[in-house]
Design a protein around this motif. Structure first.
Motif, PDB file in Angstrom:
ATOM      1  N   ALA A  38       0.838  -1.201   0.000  1.00 43.31           N
ATOM      2  CA  ALA A  38       0.000   0.000   0.000  1.00 43.31           C
ATOM      3  C   ALA A  38       0.873   1.251   0.000  1.00 43.31           C
ATOM      4  O   ALA A  38       0.581   2.217  -0.716  1.00 43.31           O
ATOM      5  CB  ALA A  38      -0.934  -0.001   1.214  1.00 43.31           C
ATOM      6  N   GLY A  39       1.948   1.242   0.747  1.00 38.70           N
ATOM      7  CA  GLY A  39       2.867   2.376   0.760  1.00 38.70           C
ATOM      8  C   GLY A  39       3.514   2.614  -0.582  1.00 38.70           C
ATOM      9  O   GLY A  39       3.684   3.762  -1.017  1.00 38.70           O
ATOM     10  N   ARG A  40       3.866   1.524  -1.260  1.00 37.13           N
ATOM     11  CA  ARG A  40       4.459   1.629  -2.600  1.00 37.13           C
ATOM     12  C   ARG A  40       3.465   2.256  -3.567  1.00 37.13           C
ATOM     13  O   ARG A  40       3.823   3.155  -4.348  1.00 37.13           O
ATOM     14  CB  ARG A  40       4.866   0.231  -3.093  1.00 37.13           C
ATOM     15  N   ILE A  41       2.228   1.828  -3.496  1.00 37.48           N
ATOM     16  CA  ILE A  41       1.191   2.369  -4.378  1.00 37.48           C
ATOM     17  C   ILE A  41       0.919   3.827  -4.029  1.00 37.48           C
ATOM     18  O   ILE A  41       0.831   4.689  -4.906  1.00 37.48           O
ATOM     19  CB  ILE A  41      -0.091   1.509  -4.299  1.00 37.48           C
ATOM     20  N   TRP A  42       0.807   4.125  -2.740  1.00 33.09           N
ATOM     21  CA  TRP A  42       0.537   5.494  -2.283  1.00 33.09           C
ATOM     22  C   TRP A  42       1.653   6.453  -2.702  1.00 33.09           C
ATOM     23  O   TRP A  42       1.395   7.609  -3.050  1.00 33.09           O
ATOM     24  CB  TRP A  42       0.358   5.505  -0.774  1.00 33.09           C
ATOM     25  N   ALA A  43       2.886   5.964  -2.670  1.00 37.02           N
ATOM     26  CA  ALA A  43       4.037   6.808  -3.004  1.00 37.02           C
ATOM     27  C   ALA A  43       3.995   7.308  -4.445  1.00 37.02           C
ATOM     28  O   ALA A  43       4.629   8.303  -4.779  1.00 37.02           O
ATOM     29  CB  ALA A  43       5.334   6.043  -2.750  1.00 37.02           C
ATOM     30  N   GLU A  44       3.243   6.658  -5.293  1.00 38.87           N
ATOM     31  CA  GLU A  44       3.134   7.047  -6.700  1.00 38.87           C
ATOM     32  C   GLU A  44       2.056   8.104  -6.943  1.00 38.87           C
ATOM     33  O   GLU A  44       1.917   8.601  -8.053  1.00 38.87           O
ATOM     34  CB  GLU A  44       2.827   5.822  -7.559  1.00 38.87           C
ATOM     35  N   LYS A  45       1.306   8.449  -5.922  1.00 37.74           N
ATOM     36  CA  LYS A  45       0.145   9.334  -6.092  1.00 37.74           C
ATOM     37  C   LYS A  45       0.524  10.694  -6.685  1.00 37.74           C
ATOM     38  O   LYS A  45      -0.096  11.147  -7.645  1.00 37.74           O
ATOM     39  CB  LYS A  45      -0.584   9.515  -4.769  1.00 37.74           C
ATOM     40  N   ASP A  46       1.518  11.349  -6.121  1.00 36.09           N
ATOM     41  CA  ASP A  46       1.909  12.671  -6.628  1.00 36.09           C
ATOM     42  C   ASP A  46       2.513  12.584  -8.021  1.00 36.09           C
ATOM     43  O   ASP A  46       2.296  13.463  -8.861  1.00 36.09           O
ATOM     44  CB  ASP A  46       2.900  13.340  -5.676  1.00 36.09           C
ATOM     45  N   SER A  70      -7.843  -7.195  -0.504  1.00 34.66           N
ATOM     46  CA  SER A  70      -8.640  -6.468   0.486  1.00 34.66           C
ATOM     47  C   SER A  70      -7.763  -5.822   1.550  1.00 34.66           C
ATOM     48  O   SER A  70      -8.030  -4.690   1.974  1.00 34.66           O
ATOM     49  CB  SER A  70      -9.651  -7.398   1.153  1.00 34.66           C
ATOM     50  N   LEU A  71      -6.733  -6.539   1.989  1.00 30.21           N
ATOM     51  CA  LEU A  71      -5.823  -5.968   2.977  1.00 30.21           C
ATOM     52  C   LEU A  71      -5.153  -4.707   2.436  1.00 30.21           C
ATOM     53  O   LEU A  71      -5.076  -3.688   3.124  1.00 30.21           O
ATOM     54  CB  LEU A  71      -4.738  -6.980   3.350  1.00 30.21           C
ATOM     55  N   VAL A  72      -4.674  -4.777   1.208  1.00 29.59           N
ATOM     56  CA  VAL A  72      -3.986  -3.630   0.609  1.00 29.59           C
ATOM     57  C   VAL A  72      -4.966  -2.475   0.420  1.00 29.59           C
ATOM     58  O   VAL A  72      -4.634  -1.316   0.716  1.00 29.59           O
ATOM     59  CB  VAL A  72      -3.303  -4.029  -0.720  1.00 29.59           C
ATOM     60  N   LYS A  73      -6.164  -2.760  -0.026  1.00 29.95           N
ATOM     61  CA  LYS A  73      -7.179  -1.700  -0.189  1.00 29.95           C
ATOM     62  C   LYS A  73      -7.457  -1.005   1.129  1.00 29.95           C
ATOM     63  O   LYS A  73      -7.539   0.222   1.186  1.00 29.95           O
ATOM     64  CB  LYS A  73      -8.478  -2.291  -0.745  1.00 29.95           C
ATOM     65  N   ARG A  74      -7.611  -1.779   2.190  1.00 26.47           N
ATOM     66  CA  ARG A  74      -7.887  -1.175   3.503  1.00 26.47           C
ATOM     67  C   ARG A  74      -6.736  -0.300   3.972  1.00 26.47           C
ATOM     68  O   ARG A  74      -6.938   0.773   4.533  1.00 26.47           O
ATOM     69  CB  ARG A  74      -8.178  -2.260   4.538  1.00 26.47           C
ATOM     70  N   GLU A  75      -5.509  -0.755   3.718  1.00 32.72           N
ATOM     71  CA  GLU A  75      -4.352   0.052   4.115  1.00 32.72           C
ATOM     72  C   GLU A  75      -4.289   1.345   3.307  1.00 32.72           C
ATOM     73  O   GLU A  75      -3.955   2.398   3.836  1.00 32.72           O
ATOM     74  CB  GLU A  75      -3.056  -0.749   3.983  1.00 32.72           C
ATOM     75  N   LEU A  76      -4.626   1.279   2.039  1.00 38.21           N
ATOM     76  CA  LEU A  76      -4.660   2.489   1.213  1.00 38.21           C
ATOM     77  C   LEU A  76      -5.733   3.452   1.725  1.00 38.21           C
ATOM     78  O   LEU A  76      -5.530   4.674   1.761  1.00 38.21           O
ATOM     79  CB  LEU A  76      -4.926   2.152  -0.254  1.00 38.21           C
TER      80      LEU A  76
END
Length: 80
Positions: A38-46, A70-76
């Motif tokens: 989730a952190g890896r995916i979030w880091a790409e947001k900007d 589902s786990l990754v979605k919840r963390e995001l």
């Protein structure tokens, strides 16, 4: 209508309890990795800006099994 587990047959109750135990064990074993993904995916947001949401869905859809997705979605969701 209320849901009363006691009104279910014993084998059905046991199956539900077994499934809950399996999911809890899965959660314990995979939560840290889900946070990393989730952190890896979030880091790409900007970087990806308006296209991030579609890209993020593609990344999540590529994960297996569905319980892990589902786990990754919840963390995001927690990050947002």
């Amino acid at each position: 209508m209320s849901y009363n587990l006691a009104s279910k047959p014993q084998d059905e109750r046991q199956a539900q309890e077994d499934d809950k135990a399996r999911l809890f064990e899965f959660w314990q074993q995979h939560l840290e990795k889900a946070k990393v993904d989730a952190g890896r995916i979030w880091a790409e947001k900007d970087k990806r800006k308006a296209k991030w949401k579609d890209w993020a869905h593609e990344q999540i859809d590529g994960l297996n099994p569905p319980e892990y997705q589902s786990l990754v979605k919840r963390e995001l969701e927690r990050m947002g």
